[in-house]
Design an enzyme around this catalytic site. Structure first.
Site: not given
Ligand code: GUN
Length: 295
Positions: A52, A96, A119
């Protein structure tokens, strides 16, 4: 059969975002900012966060990574989120997942200001999505990415029967609600199946669009798919593979070999839904920046 190329769509989308961000930088001297908070040392999460951050850099988005030790208390995490909520340079906040077991994921989710919840996990955003207020919410990234893939491949959805297998808060529930909306790229009749569904094959064989998010490699086989169906595979499970250089590979929920002989369109793993998720996260971050700056 059409192979739905998520890598290509994600690249196109990122290029469009990059052009826009460069224009904002020149015209108002500001760029979007994303704060990523990671607690602990889960190796898969660290890979996601690195990817990311790398993509933010490529696009010209300011990215702040806040790495907290595994023993961080819930109060300390909520304090960190509160500080990011107040920072005017930050337009998106992502915590996350998974979080260590002593931290309540829901408490962290609702601590994020909904206007920075890129998100789309906050109940305010999920509620607006359910009520059809797509213009004033953040749609969670994987469902939003699926919709974008369908739209850019001009796949007819209106009036079609969409069957979703899986009922997670991150994918199954939001994607089912999204496909139900009276919206050009959705407007489906929707059925949601899950681990307690009896005669799953009956339902999946009636799907014009089949979206699978269960995390079980090869779970959907050709006998479960209607001829000509569009199949979207959200699965991305890391499995051991001695023939791979790394010793592992990622596997989807759909048995690609057999289903590709029946489906009219199918997302591969890797290279289907996966690349779209990061692209949509950054799209949401840019959207948040545009809302704040009235662009
Ligand atoms: N863990 C796995 N996929 C995601 C996501 O799309 N967002 C977040 N915050 N954690 C994740």
């Amino acid at each position: 059969m059409i192979v739905i190329d998520g890598r290509k769509v994600a690249e196109d989308l990122k290029n469009e975002l990059k052009t826009g961000i460069e224009q904002y930088r020149r015209s108002i001297g500001k760029v979007p900012g994303l704060s990523i908070i990671i607690v602990g040392e889960d190796p898969a999460s660290q890979v996601y966060v690195r990817n990311k951050a790398k993509t933010c850099k490529e696009l010209g988005i300011f990215c702040r990574i806040i790495e907290l030790p595994p023993e961080t208390s819930q109060e300390a995490l909520l304090g960190t989120i509160a500080a990011e909520n107040l920072d005017p340079d930050i337009h998106g906040i992502l915590v996350q997942q998974p979080l260590p077991p002593h931290i309540d994921e829901f408490a962290a989710t609702i601590a994020i200001n909904p206007s920075k919840d890129v998100d789309g996990f906050h109940p305010e955003n999920l509620g607006r999505l359910v009520m059809g207020h797509l213009d004033s919410c953040f749609v969670s990234c994987t469902p939003f990415g699926i919709l974008e893939l369908l739209e850019r491949h001009r796949i007819r959805t209106s009036g079609m029967h969409c069957v979703v297998v899986g009922r997670s808060n991150i994918v199954g529930k939001p994607v089912a609600n999204l496909m139900l909306q009276k919206h050009g790229a959705a407007n489906c009749t929707v059925t949601v199946c899950h681990s307690a569904t009896e005669d799953l094959t009956f339902f999946t064989r009636h799907a014009d669009i089949l979206i699978v998010a269960v995390g079980k490699p090869g779970f959907i086989t050709a006998d479960m798919v209607k001829k000509g169906a569009v199949v979207i595979d959200v699965g991305n499970t890391r499995i051991e593979d001695p023939s791979a250089k790394s010793g592992y590979r990622f596997a989807g929920d759909v048995d690609y070999g057999s289903v590709s002989a029946v489906a009219s369109a199918l997302t591969p793993v890797p290279g289907g839904v996966g690349p779209m998720t990061i692209a949509m996260l950054l799209k949401n971050t840019v959207l948040s920046f545009k809302r704040v700056n009235r662009l």
